[in-house]
Scaffold this motif. Structure first.
Motif, PDB file in Angstrom:
ATOM      1  N   VAL A   1      39.366  25.811  36.952  1.00  0.00           N
ATOM      2  CA  VAL A   1      38.840  27.170  37.035  1.00  0.00           C
ATOM      3  C   VAL A   1      37.529  27.126  37.812  1.00  0.00           C
ATOM      4  O   VAL A   1      36.583  26.448  37.399  1.00  0.00           O
ATOM      5  CB  VAL A   1      38.602  27.789  35.641  1.00  0.00           C
ATOM      6  CG1 VAL A   1      37.993  29.181  35.782  1.00  0.00           C
ATOM      7  CG2 VAL A   1      39.909  27.876  34.870  1.00  0.00           C
ATOM      8  N   LEU A   2      37.483  27.808  38.944  1.00  0.00           N
ATOM      9  CA  LEU A   2      36.285  27.850  39.767  1.00  0.00           C
ATOM     10  C   LEU A   2      35.475  29.092  39.416  1.00  0.00           C
ATOM     11  O   LEU A   2      36.022  30.202  39.341  1.00  0.00           O
ATOM     12  CB  LEU A   2      36.664  27.887  41.249  1.00  0.00           C
ATOM     13  CG  LEU A   2      37.464  26.688  41.766  1.00  0.00           C
ATOM     14  CD1 LEU A   2      37.870  26.915  43.209  1.00  0.00           C
ATOM     15  CD2 LEU A   2      36.655  25.402  41.628  1.00  0.00           C
TER      16      LEU A   2
ATOM     17  N   ASP B   1      33.935  32.989  47.442  1.00  0.00           N
ATOM     18  CA  ASP B   1      34.859  32.472  48.449  1.00  0.00           C
ATOM     19  C   ASP B   1      34.440  31.090  48.948  1.00  0.00           C
ATOM     20  O   ASP B   1      35.292  30.240  49.226  1.00  0.00           O
ATOM     21  CB  ASP B   1      34.940  33.448  49.623  1.00  0.00           C
ATOM     22  CG  ASP B   1      35.505  34.794  49.198  1.00  0.00           C
ATOM     23  OD1 ASP B   1      36.414  34.810  48.349  1.00  0.00           O
ATOM     24  OD2 ASP B   1      35.030  35.825  49.695  1.00  0.00           O
TER      25      ASP B   1
ATOM     26  N   THR C   1      32.960  28.790  47.229  1.00  0.00           N
ATOM     27  CA  THR C   1      33.324  27.846  46.176  1.00  0.00           C
ATOM     28  C   THR C   1      34.792  27.452  46.288  1.00  0.00           C
ATOM     29  O   THR C   1      35.150  26.273  46.179  1.00  0.00           O
ATOM     30  CB  THR C   1      33.053  28.469  44.789  1.00  0.00           C
ATOM     31  OG1 THR C   1      31.697  28.919  44.723  1.00  0.00           O
ATOM     32  CG2 THR C   1      33.315  27.471  43.673  1.00  0.00           C
ATOM     33  N   VAL C   2      35.633  28.440  46.524  1.00  0.00           N
ATOM     34  CA  VAL C   2      37.067  28.177  46.694  1.00  0.00           C
ATOM     35  C   VAL C   2      37.300  27.310  47.926  1.00  0.00           C
ATOM     36  O   VAL C   2      38.028  26.307  47.869  1.00  0.00           O
ATOM     37  CB  VAL C   2      37.850  29.502  46.816  1.00  0.00           C
ATOM     38  CG1 VAL C   2      39.322  29.228  47.123  1.00  0.00           C
ATOM     39  CG2 VAL C   2      37.724  30.328  45.547  1.00  0.00           C
TER      40      VAL C   2
ATOM     41  N   VAL D   1      44.766  26.293  40.389  1.00  0.00           N
ATOM     42  CA  VAL D   1      43.375  26.732  40.328  1.00  0.00           C
ATOM     43  C   VAL D   1      43.291  28.209  39.952  1.00  0.00           C
ATOM     44  O   VAL D   1      44.079  29.034  40.406  1.00  0.00           O
ATOM     45  CB  VAL D   1      42.651  26.469  41.665  1.00  0.00           C
ATOM     46  CG1 VAL D   1      43.296  27.263  42.803  1.00  0.00           C
ATOM     47  CG2 VAL D   1      41.169  26.782  41.562  1.00  0.00           C
TER      48      VAL D   1
ATOM     49  N   ILE E   1      40.262  31.485  39.335  1.00  0.00           N
ATOM     50  CA  ILE E   1      38.956  31.899  39.842  1.00  0.00           C
ATOM     51  C   ILE E   1      38.337  32.934  38.911  1.00  0.00           C
ATOM     52  O   ILE E   1      39.017  33.865  38.471  1.00  0.00           O
ATOM     53  CB  ILE E   1      39.067  32.466  41.276  1.00  0.00           C
ATOM     54  CG1 ILE E   1      37.718  32.899  41.813  1.00  0.00           C
ATOM     55  CG2 ILE E   1      40.092  33.592  41.346  1.00  0.00           C
ATOM     56  CD1 ILE E   1      36.789  31.795  42.177  1.00  0.00           C
TER      57      ILE E   1
ATOM     58  N   PRO F   1      35.457  35.385  39.588  1.00  0.00           N
ATOM     59  CA  PRO F   1      34.732  35.784  40.798  1.00  0.00           C
ATOM     60  C   PRO F   1      33.307  36.239  40.519  1.00  0.00           C
ATOM     61  O   PRO F   1      33.052  37.398  40.207  1.00  0.00           O
ATOM     62  CB  PRO F   1      35.588  36.927  41.357  1.00  0.00           C
ATOM     63  CG  PRO F   1      36.265  37.511  40.158  1.00  0.00           C
ATOM     64  CD  PRO F   1      36.478  36.371  39.199  1.00  0.00           C
TER      65      PRO F   1
ATOM     66  N   ASN G   1      33.792  37.528  47.153  1.00  0.00           N
ATOM     67  CA  ASN G   1      34.905  37.473  46.201  1.00  0.00           C
ATOM     68  C   ASN G   1      36.220  37.999  46.776  1.00  0.00           C
ATOM     69  O   ASN G   1      37.016  38.617  46.075  1.00  0.00           O
ATOM     70  CB  ASN G   1      34.548  38.231  44.915  1.00  0.00           C
ATOM     71  CG  ASN G   1      33.294  37.698  44.262  1.00  0.00           C
ATOM     72  OD1 ASN G   1      33.214  36.520  43.917  1.00  0.00           O
ATOM     73  ND2 ASN G   1      32.289  38.547  44.119  1.00  0.00           N
TER      74      ASN G   1
ATOM     75  N   ALA H   1      39.554  36.378  45.274  1.00  0.00           N
ATOM     76  CA  ALA H   1      39.934  37.038  44.023  1.00  0.00           C
ATOM     77  C   ALA H   1      40.478  38.432  44.293  1.00  0.00           C
ATOM     78  O   ALA H   1      41.471  38.863  43.695  1.00  0.00           O
ATOM     79  CB  ALA H   1      38.739  37.103  43.074  1.00  0.00           C
TER      80      ALA H   1
ATOM     81  N   ARG I   1      36.073  41.668  39.704  1.00  0.00           N
ATOM     82  CA  ARG I   1      34.814  41.002  39.360  1.00  0.00           C
ATOM     83  C   ARG I   1      34.113  41.812  38.283  1.00  0.00           C
ATOM     84  O   ARG I   1      33.255  42.647  38.557  1.00  0.00           O
ATOM     85  CB  ARG I   1      33.911  40.868  40.590  1.00  0.00           C
ATOM     86  CG  ARG I   1      32.823  39.840  40.399  1.00  0.00           C
ATOM     87  CD  ARG I   1      31.748  39.948  41.441  1.00  0.00           C
ATOM     88  NE  ARG I   1      30.835  41.058  41.141  1.00  0.00           N
ATOM     89  CZ  ARG I   1      29.741  41.316  41.857  1.00  0.00           C
ATOM     90  NH1 ARG I   1      29.454  40.600  42.915  1.00  0.00           N
ATOM     91  NH2 ARG I   1      28.955  42.330  41.528  1.00  0.00           N
TER      92      ARG I   1
ATOM     93  N   VAL J   1      48.070  28.750  42.029  1.00  0.00           N
ATOM     94  CA  VAL J   1      46.958  29.485  41.435  1.00  0.00           C
ATOM     95  C   VAL J   1      47.316  29.949  40.030  1.00  0.00           C
ATOM     96  O   VAL J   1      48.480  30.236  39.713  1.00  0.00           O
ATOM     97  CB  VAL J   1      46.543  30.701  42.294  1.00  0.00           C
ATOM     98  CG1 VAL J   1      45.969  30.244  43.622  1.00  0.00           C
ATOM     99  CG2 VAL J   1      47.711  31.643  42.519  1.00  0.00           C
TER     100      VAL J   1
END
Length: 300
Positions: free
Chosen positions: A61-62, A66, A68-69, A83, A85, A87, A92, A95, A102, A287
């Motif tokens: 989980v990030l 964007d 970071t991804v 993975v 996310i 956001p 973002n 996401a 978000r 995902v």
């Protein structure tokens, strides 16, 4: 599930770290066992993700945006872990392209067991990207946004950078080849999209899908700066594609050569300069999508 939660302390001026206590509390009430990592560097993030399967981790989980991804993609490909996310970045768009909002809902939705969905994962000059790769005017805007020239985060900051970029930008010549179809001329920009949105919600390729086995190409031919300013708001609705200066295409392989070096950006990160080759081969990204996020997307 056993999850590795990767928190980017640099995203959105530290917002993910500030939200970490709430994240810990929320996940303690979920059916997941989470190992948290506040990563100090891209190398540390990738190292922990690559080693995660050896520690019995089922998914990542990030917590970020964007960037970071994008930084995690090579390690996610190597580890083959799915993975998710949360956001908490500035733009973002990854996401957003998945229908994940978000807000506090994006945290609460992890109370459920997520679905695993499979996305296309294109590369630009061998580097994987999730949403959009671009060059030209929008790449200049990306650079200014990364330099915080927009003063604000998110969409507003991106809009400020658009008007700052107009000051010195000049059109340039390109040759674009999409699955053998060839076009050349002067342009403002070229974007190659795996998902519809970038730049904090601008729908540069409104028909793009991360699951259709192709990328969408948006070419904006050279126009006057007043025309660009007048037409710019249309990109938030995706209606710019009907303008006669816009060419839209789709395919699996896209190559772009330019008359002078142009920076390449993907998911808001600089990945080199032209010439550029975007390829959608057999590489995919798994995902984790909370069911409530899927339902919210379908209800829109």
């Amino acid at each position: 599930m056993r999850l590795l939660g990767v928190v980017n302390p640099h995203a959105a001026a530290g917002r993910p770290v500030r939200r970490l206590p709430a994240l810990r509390s929320a996940f303690e009430q979920s059916p997941h066992d989470v190992e948290w990592l506040v990563s100090s560097s891209t190398g540390e993030t990738r190292g922990h993700i690559c080693n995660a399967p050896n520690r019995g981790i089922d998914g990542v989980v990030l917590v970020g945006g964007d960037g970071t991804v994008h930084e995690a993609l090579p390690a996610l490909c190597e580890s083959a872990l799915p993975v998710g996310i949360i956001p908490l970045g500035r733009g973002n768009d990854f996401a957003r392209n998945l229908g994940i909002r978000r807000d506090r809902h994006s945290i609460r939705s992890w109370d459920e067991v997520p679905e695993v969905q499979v996305l296309d994962l294109p590369t630009v000059n061998g580097s994987p990207f999730a949403s959009v790769a671009c060059l030209g005017f929008d790449a200049v805007v990306n650079r200014l946004a990364r330099e915080r020239a927009g003063y604000f985060g998110g969409t507003l900051g991106y809009v400020v950078c658009v008007f700052k970029a107009l000051c010195a930008f000049q059109p340039f010549a390109v040759e674009v080849i999409v699955d053998g179809w060839r076009w050349s001329g002067d342009v403002m920009m070229v974007a190659v999209a795996n998902g519809p949105c970038y730049g904090g919600g601008m729908r540069i390729a409104p028909r793009a899908s991360m699951r259709d086995g192709q990328v969408d190409v948006c070419i904006v031919k050279a126009v006057s700066k007043p025309t660009l300013v007048r037409q710019f708001p249309r990109v938030f609705r995706g209606s710019h594609t009907s303008h006669p200066a816009v060419i839209t295409l789709s395919g699996r392989t896209v190559s772009v050569t330019t008359d002078r070096d142009q920076d390449l950006y993907a998911d808001g990160e600089r990945v080199g300069c032209t010439p550029a080759v975007v390829t959608l081969a057999d590489q995919q990204l798994r995902v984790l999508i909370p069911p409530s996020s899927t339902n919210a997307k379908e209800a829109e």
